[in-house]
Scaffold this motif. Structure first.
Motif, PDB file in Angstrom:
ATOM      1  N   VAL A 113      33.540 -18.386 -27.852  1.00 53.41           N
ATOM      2  CA  VAL A 113      33.658 -17.828 -26.238  1.00 53.41           C
ATOM      3  C   VAL A 113      32.728 -16.762 -26.221  1.00 53.41           C
ATOM      4  O   VAL A 113      32.738 -15.668 -26.860  1.00 53.41           O
ATOM      5  CB  VAL A 113      34.993 -17.595 -25.701  1.00 53.41           C
ATOM      6  N   VAL A 114      31.586 -16.736 -25.552  1.00 50.31           N
ATOM      7  CA  VAL A 114      30.397 -15.734 -25.304  1.00 50.31           C
ATOM      8  C   VAL A 114      30.587 -15.448 -23.906  1.00 50.31           C
ATOM      9  O   VAL A 114      30.172 -16.045 -22.796  1.00 50.31           O
ATOM     10  CB  VAL A 114      29.117 -16.097 -25.776  1.00 50.31           C
ATOM     11  N   ASP A 115      30.788 -14.077 -23.626  1.00 51.32           N
ATOM     12  CA  ASP A 115      30.795 -13.511 -22.313  1.00 51.32           C
ATOM     13  C   ASP A 115      29.441 -12.969 -22.088  1.00 51.32           C
ATOM     14  O   ASP A 115      28.504 -12.332 -22.558  1.00 51.32           O
ATOM     15  CB  ASP A 115      31.776 -12.280 -22.112  1.00 51.32           C
ATOM     16  N   GLY A 116      28.864 -13.426 -20.861  1.00 53.09           N
ATOM     17  CA  GLY A 116      27.548 -13.121 -20.422  1.00 53.09           C
ATOM     18  C   GLY A 116      27.147 -11.672 -20.155  1.00 53.09           C
ATOM     19  O   GLY A 116      26.227 -10.998 -20.684  1.00 53.09           O
ATOM     20  N   ILE A 117      28.142 -10.682 -19.762  1.00 57.91           N
ATOM     21  CA  ILE A 117      28.299  -9.396 -19.533  1.00 57.91           C
ATOM     22  C   ILE A 117      27.962  -8.774 -21.035  1.00 57.91           C
ATOM     23  O   ILE A 117      26.871  -7.934 -21.215  1.00 57.91           O
ATOM     24  CB  ILE A 117      29.243  -8.820 -18.701  1.00 57.91           C
ATOM     25  N   ASP A 118      28.945  -9.060 -21.737  1.00 60.75           N
ATOM     26  CA  ASP A 118      28.835  -8.189 -23.053  1.00 60.75           C
ATOM     27  C   ASP A 118      27.340  -8.598 -23.891  1.00 60.75           C
ATOM     28  O   ASP A 118      27.057  -7.938 -24.618  1.00 60.75           O
ATOM     29  CB  ASP A 118      29.942  -8.918 -23.985  1.00 60.75           C
ATOM     30  N   ALA A 119      27.147  -9.915 -23.560  1.00 61.02           N
ATOM     31  CA  ALA A 119      25.959 -10.664 -24.260  1.00 61.02           C
ATOM     32  C   ALA A 119      24.672  -9.883 -23.977  1.00 61.02           C
ATOM     33  O   ALA A 119      23.763  -9.240 -24.630  1.00 61.02           O
ATOM     34  CB  ALA A 119      25.841 -11.971 -24.453  1.00 61.02           C
ATOM     35  N   LEU A 120      24.444  -9.626 -22.732  1.00 61.68           N
ATOM     36  CA  LEU A 120      23.412  -8.960 -22.264  1.00 61.68           C
ATOM     37  C   LEU A 120      23.267  -7.535 -22.554  1.00 61.68           C
ATOM     38  O   LEU A 120      22.373  -6.711 -22.884  1.00 61.68           O
ATOM     39  CB  LEU A 120      23.279  -9.004 -20.720  1.00 61.68           C
ATOM     40  N   LYS A 121      24.489  -6.961 -22.390  1.00 60.75           N
ATOM     41  CA  LYS A 121      24.410  -5.559 -22.975  1.00 60.75           C
ATOM     42  C   LYS A 121      24.198  -5.282 -24.491  1.00 60.75           C
ATOM     43  O   LYS A 121      23.507  -4.257 -24.747  1.00 60.75           O
ATOM     44  CB  LYS A 121      25.957  -4.952 -22.714  1.00 60.75           C
ATOM     45  N   SER A 122      24.622  -6.179 -25.132  1.00 63.78           N
ATOM     46  CA  SER A 122      24.163  -6.157 -26.639  1.00 63.78           C
ATOM     47  C   SER A 122      22.829  -6.204 -27.127  1.00 63.78           C
ATOM     48  O   SER A 122      22.250  -5.518 -28.047  1.00 63.78           O
ATOM     49  CB  SER A 122      24.998  -7.138 -27.542  1.00 63.78           C
ATOM     50  N   ALA A 123      22.065  -6.732 -26.032  1.00 60.70           N
ATOM     51  CA  ALA A 123      20.534  -6.971 -26.029  1.00 60.70           C
ATOM     52  C   ALA A 123      20.081  -5.807 -25.241  1.00 60.70           C
ATOM     53  O   ALA A 123      18.795  -6.111 -25.015  1.00 60.70           O
ATOM     54  CB  ALA A 123      20.263  -8.390 -25.563  1.00 60.70           C
ATOM     55  N   THR A 124      20.608  -5.002 -24.895  1.00 65.78           N
ATOM     56  CA  THR A 124      20.014  -3.767 -24.098  1.00 65.78           C
ATOM     57  C   THR A 124      19.585  -3.889 -22.747  1.00 65.78           C
ATOM     58  O   THR A 124      18.621  -3.131 -22.264  1.00 65.78           O
ATOM     59  CB  THR A 124      18.796  -3.052 -25.103  1.00 65.78           C
ATOM     60  N   TYR A 125      20.170  -4.965 -22.129  1.00 65.32           N
ATOM     61  CA  TYR A 125      19.775  -5.147 -20.596  1.00 65.32           C
ATOM     62  C   TYR A 125      20.451  -4.094 -19.661  1.00 65.32           C
ATOM     63  O   TYR A 125      21.672  -3.727 -20.203  1.00 65.32           O
ATOM     64  CB  TYR A 125      20.329  -6.782 -20.079  1.00 65.32           C
ATOM     65  N   HIS A 126      19.950  -3.585 -18.739  1.00 63.06           N
ATOM     66  CA  HIS A 126      20.599  -2.631 -17.884  1.00 63.06           C
ATOM     67  C   HIS A 126      20.400  -3.077 -16.626  1.00 63.06           C
ATOM     68  O   HIS A 126      19.512  -3.606 -15.896  1.00 63.06           O
ATOM     69  CB  HIS A 126      19.781  -1.420 -18.338  1.00 63.06           C
ATOM     70  N   PHE A 127      21.451  -2.980 -15.814  1.00 65.35           N
ATOM     71  CA  PHE A 127      21.621  -3.320 -14.107  1.00 65.35           C
ATOM     72  C   PHE A 127      22.450  -2.285 -13.628  1.00 65.35           C
ATOM     73  O   PHE A 127      23.240  -1.881 -14.168  1.00 65.35           O
ATOM     74  CB  PHE A 127      22.087  -4.724 -14.054  1.00 65.35           C
ATOM     75  N   ASP A 128      21.955  -2.071 -12.418  1.00 71.69           N
ATOM     76  CA  ASP A 128      22.840  -1.166 -11.666  1.00 71.69           C
ATOM     77  C   ASP A 128      24.304  -1.723 -11.486  1.00 71.69           C
ATOM     78  O   ASP A 128      25.297  -0.842 -11.495  1.00 71.69           O
ATOM     79  CB  ASP A 128      22.483  -0.994 -10.296  1.00 71.69           C
ATOM     80  N   SER A 129      24.494  -3.019 -11.538  1.00 71.80           N
ATOM     81  CA  SER A 129      25.790  -3.704 -11.432  1.00 71.80           C
ATOM     82  C   SER A 129      25.626  -4.899 -12.192  1.00 71.80           C
ATOM     83  O   SER A 129      24.639  -5.552 -12.195  1.00 71.80           O
ATOM     84  CB  SER A 129      26.189  -3.995 -10.049  1.00 71.80           C
ATOM     85  N   PHE A 130      26.536  -5.093 -13.124  1.00 69.04           N
ATOM     86  CA  PHE A 130      26.460  -6.411 -13.781  1.00 69.04           C
ATOM     87  C   PHE A 130      27.468  -7.345 -13.159  1.00 69.04           C
ATOM     88  O   PHE A 130      27.982  -8.343 -13.764  1.00 69.04           O
ATOM     89  CB  PHE A 130      27.097  -6.054 -15.142  1.00 69.04           C
ATOM     90  N   SER A 131      27.632  -7.274 -11.870  1.00 72.92           N
ATOM     91  CA  SER A 131      28.211  -8.553 -11.286  1.00 72.92           C
ATOM     92  C   SER A 131      27.307  -9.762 -11.327  1.00 72.92           C
ATOM     93  O   SER A 131      26.190  -9.496 -11.518  1.00 72.92           O
ATOM     94  CB  SER A 131      28.498  -8.085  -9.549  1.00 72.92           C
ATOM     95  N   LEU A 132      27.929 -10.905 -11.385  1.00 74.25           N
ATOM     96  CA  LEU A 132      27.033 -12.196 -11.412  1.00 74.25           C
ATOM     97  C   LEU A 132      26.096 -12.299 -10.363  1.00 74.25           C
ATOM     98  O   LEU A 132      25.066 -12.594 -10.549  1.00 74.25           O
ATOM     99  CB  LEU A 132      28.174 -13.321 -11.533  1.00 74.25           C
TER     100      LEU A 132
END
Length: 782
Positions: A277-296
């Protein structure tokens, strides 16, 4: 049907070790070209290490838990001989280690799980070759007495996106499922006409049992979603338990198991045998993506330029409840669209490809968030054993800390022709050049005569080390990935290389030693300072330096090509300087490489607010192709309003192009006071604690959140903000008020004083203008 000896290749999905009838077993699930494969290993014994000098006392303390012990050709970092203790079961291993620790006796590597040791000691990271006796199960062949070894294998993983809809109390309404060739919503209710494919179920129990059937039929390797672990699966397991169900979502009817994190009751882990099970928020953070909000909604809008139908959480909940009661097909369409958004984000970012490559480089599981320390340990530990050492235990005894990256005091001003020179991967380059390495430190301290001197007492062996060569191989792989335009691999390697300094500087790493981290950062300070001195000797002025970047003011009237030539000449000269210096003074080959990165035709280095001192990590520049680059200023900070960002960008554009900005300032003030910017005055801030925990210091966002929930309570609606979250609000003449129920007039003077003026005061003085003087006559009209 008798088993037969077979072999193959696959990619690791899940790994587990457990006791069965008093013996330790390892179970590995792999994705292969022949489908999912289960490897079973029963000949591995849990092991840890003790000091040979304490063996007699250890044997008395361990007692009946021990299976056997034997001397091994290993030593501690203090060069003490070691004895290995083996156990039949994981439970016996755990109890023995606990007894030794309680008795004050040393034991090493007792915290390494059996399956982790089995994989890393064979250098099996992600992909592997396997052999063993294959069982007769045609769907899930189980390989007994499995053997594994390292291999290069690229998996094709089947992916299913999952999203649930429920009431605010957690009662399930529907479950959306979306894959490459499948889309379905499982919905509680009676059959209705709908454009969305819906399977209708009578109740929650039937919904959960149908989910089991669909997962078994589709048989995905990966289940993805948005906050899918800590919301969707957490709730699914909880609701199943209420009905007396153990959700059989794994391969071979394996049960989905939820485990809380010991340090946080709000988050946990889900394990499903044979599936990840892979969570999209955790996955993007691990790849150093940055957003003001990680809401979908926000991430989908940023990446896909589309999103949900409704983004306000409260309104969305009301709409979900309404549609479940009155328009289930609409709810199903909404549910399925969320699934599709997540799958499209995964495909757009190639995030699964990144996670697979990370696993192949480090052995981290696909669902692991963070994990820099674990990645380092996976890669380093088997090499350390082969060099004759056991790893030290985790300790918090170190008091000395290593300094951070070099940051030079800036020289504030508005400049023409500023060059930026960057050391390429500075910290990995320092590790390679100066042989900074845990083993190298131990060996260097033991034989310091010909060692390389570091900082704070650190000395490093010239020939006994692993990390410099690990980085060298990664460097070559990244260069090849760049040549192949393989962005996922390049990013995975970059993140791994850059994590090594942080790992060695972390007290959460068993290899932490202040002499390691300090020999990296303090060497960086030396390199940056000496590089700045060399540039000054060439007749140019360094106005700022930050970690690995040096900002050089040419102070000449030059065109873009002339500035570029000077930048390239400076980079070449600096690289030659360090090559010669390190070869002659330290007998080292330099792997340091500085590059000419950017030429700013105009550049602003502001002061610290309210001071004449130059700021740090805050600047703005205009490149030759007219791109505005802003670092650390209000435009790129999430706690400033949209109006402030618009104003700062417009002001910089005019100043950099030598336009008079006074009319722009006056027009902005006019629009603010006339209410034309009202929608750009919204603050959006996170609540980092539970609402009740704010007692003494109550910031504006908390006051707004409390007003919002008071309003919700008065209307009989669920409270939104009691347990963290985000709030949007205006600042009014009566203080902060939430978007959902503002009753007071907006306080335009607040926005003038706290948003416009600070930005103007950081820019206008450099062109001899003053915000108050420009606006004083205008403001008298209001």
């Amino acid at each position: 049907m008798p088993s037969q000896q077979r072999q193959g290749q696959g990619f690791l999905l899940t790994a587990n070790s457990y006791d069965r009838q008093g013996r330790a077993y390892i179970q590995l699930w792999l994705a292969s070209n022949q489908g999912p494969v289960c490897l079973e290993v029963s000949d591995q014994q849990p092991v840890f290490f003790v000091l040979s000098s304490e063996l007699d006392t250890v044997l008395e303390t361990v007692g009946e838990h021990l299976l056997k012990h034997q001397s091994v050709a290993l030593n501690t970092f203090q060069h003490q001989p070691i004895t290995a203790l083996y156990f039949a079961s994981i439970d016996a291993h755990y109890r023995a280690a606990q007894n030794l620790q309680q008795a004050g006796l040393s034991c090493f590597e007792h915290d390494i799980k059996l399956h982790e040791r089995f994989l890393t000691e064979r250098f099996c990271y992600g992909s592997m070759a396997f052999a063993g006796s294959q069982g007769s199960n045609p769907r899930y062949p189980a390989w007994q007495q499995a053997k594994i070894k390292t291999a290069q294998y690229t998996p094709k993983l089947s992916v299913l996106s999952l999203d649930i809809e429920c009431s605010e109390k957690g009662q399930l309404y529907s479950i959306g499922l979306y894959g490459e060739h499948f889309q379905q919503v499982l919905m509680i209710g009676s059959e209705q006409a709908a454009d969305t494919p819906i399977t209708w179920l009578a109740n929650e129990y039937a919904l959960l049992k149908q989910l089991e059937l669909v997962i078994e039929k589709l048989d995905p390797d990966i289940i993805i979603g948005w906050n899918v672990i800590n919301f969707d699966f957490r709730l699914l397991v909880k609701r199943a338990a209420l009905h007396g169900i153990k959700l059989a979502l794994g391969r071979q009817q394996g049960v989905a198991r939820w485990r809380e994190r010991s340090d946080n009751e709000q988050t946990g882990f889900i394990s499903i045998p044979g599936r990840v099970v892979v969570d999209g928020i955790d996955a993007l953070k691990s790849a150093t993506y940055h957003f003001d909000s990680f809401s979908l909604e926000n991430v989908a809008q940023q990446l896909l330029k589309r999103g949900k139908l409704v983004d306000e959480v409260h309104d969305r909940m009301a709409e979900i409840n309404h549609n479940f009661a009155h328009n289930k097909p609409q709810l199903a369409a909404y549910n399925l669209e969320d699934c599709k958004l997540v799958l499209d984000i995964f495909q757009h970012t190639q995030i699964l490809e990144y996670l697979c490559l990370r696993s192949q480089l480090t052995g981290l599981m696909l669902d692991r968030s963070g994990g820099s320390v674990a990645a380092f340990t996976n890669v380093y530990l088997p090499k350390l054993h082969r060099a004759g050492y056991v790893a030290p235990n985790l300790t918090r005894d170190f008091i000395a800390d290593s300094p951070g990256g070099y940051v030079m005091s800036s020289k504030p001003g508005l400049y023409n022709n500023v060059l930026v020179l960057d050391f390429k991967s500075l910290y990995p380059s320092i590790i390679r050049t100066f042989k900074i390495d845990p083993l190298g430190l131990i060996e260097g301290l033991a034989s310091p005569d010909n060692a390389i001197e570091g900082f704070r007492g650190g000395v490093f062996s010239r020939d006994k080390h692993f990390l410099p060569e690990i980085i060298n191989q990664l460097w070559l792989q990244r260069d090849q990935a760049k040549a192949d335009h393989d962005s996922a691999r390049s990013q995975a390697i970059k993140i791994l290389m850059n994590s090594f300094y942080g790992v060695l500087g972390s007290t959460g790493c068993r290899f932490h030693d202040p002499r390691l981290a300090s020999s990296i950062t303090m060497r960086g300070h030396q390199l940056m300072q000496e590089t700045a001195d060399w540039i000054s000797e060439q007749g140019h002025e360094v106005i700022y330096g930050d970690t690995d970047s040096t900002f050089v003011w040419l102070n000449q009237d030059l065109n873009a090509e002339q500035a570029k030539q000077i930048g390239q000449q400076l980079a070449q000269g600096i690289n030659q300087y360090w090559q010669h210096k390190l070869a002659s003074e330290m007998q080292l080959d330099s792997h340091l490489e500085i590059e000419f990165e950017t030429h700013f035709s105009r550049f602003l280095m502001p002061t610290i607010r309210g001071s004449e001192t130059g700021s740090k990590k805050r600047y703005a520049g205009l490149t030759n192709d007219k791109q505005l680059v802003i670092k650390g200023l209000e435009t790129v900070r999430s706690d400033w309003t949209e109006m402030a960002k618009i104003f700062q960008t417009g002001l910089l554009e005019r100043v950099f192009s030598d336009q008079d900005p006074r009319q722009f300032v006056l027009d902005t003030v006019d629009k603010l006071m006339a209410g034309e910017y009202d929608q750009q005055l919204i603050y959006r801030k996170r609540l980092r604690r539970k609402l009740a925990e704010y007692v003494k210091n109550v910031p504006p966002q908390v006051r707004a959140a409390r007003l919002a929930d008071e309003h919700n309570q008065a209307l009989g609606k669920p409270l939104q903000y009691q347990n963290k979250g985000s709030i949007a609000y205006w600042m009014t003449i009566n203080g902060p008020e939430p978007l959902t129920n503002r009753v007071s007039q907006i306080d335009y003077q607040h926005y003038l004083d706290k948003q416009l003026q600070p930005i103007a005061d950081a820019i206008l003085p450099f062109i001899d203008l003053d915000f108050e003087q420009i606006t004083s006559a205008q403001l008298g009209l209001f």
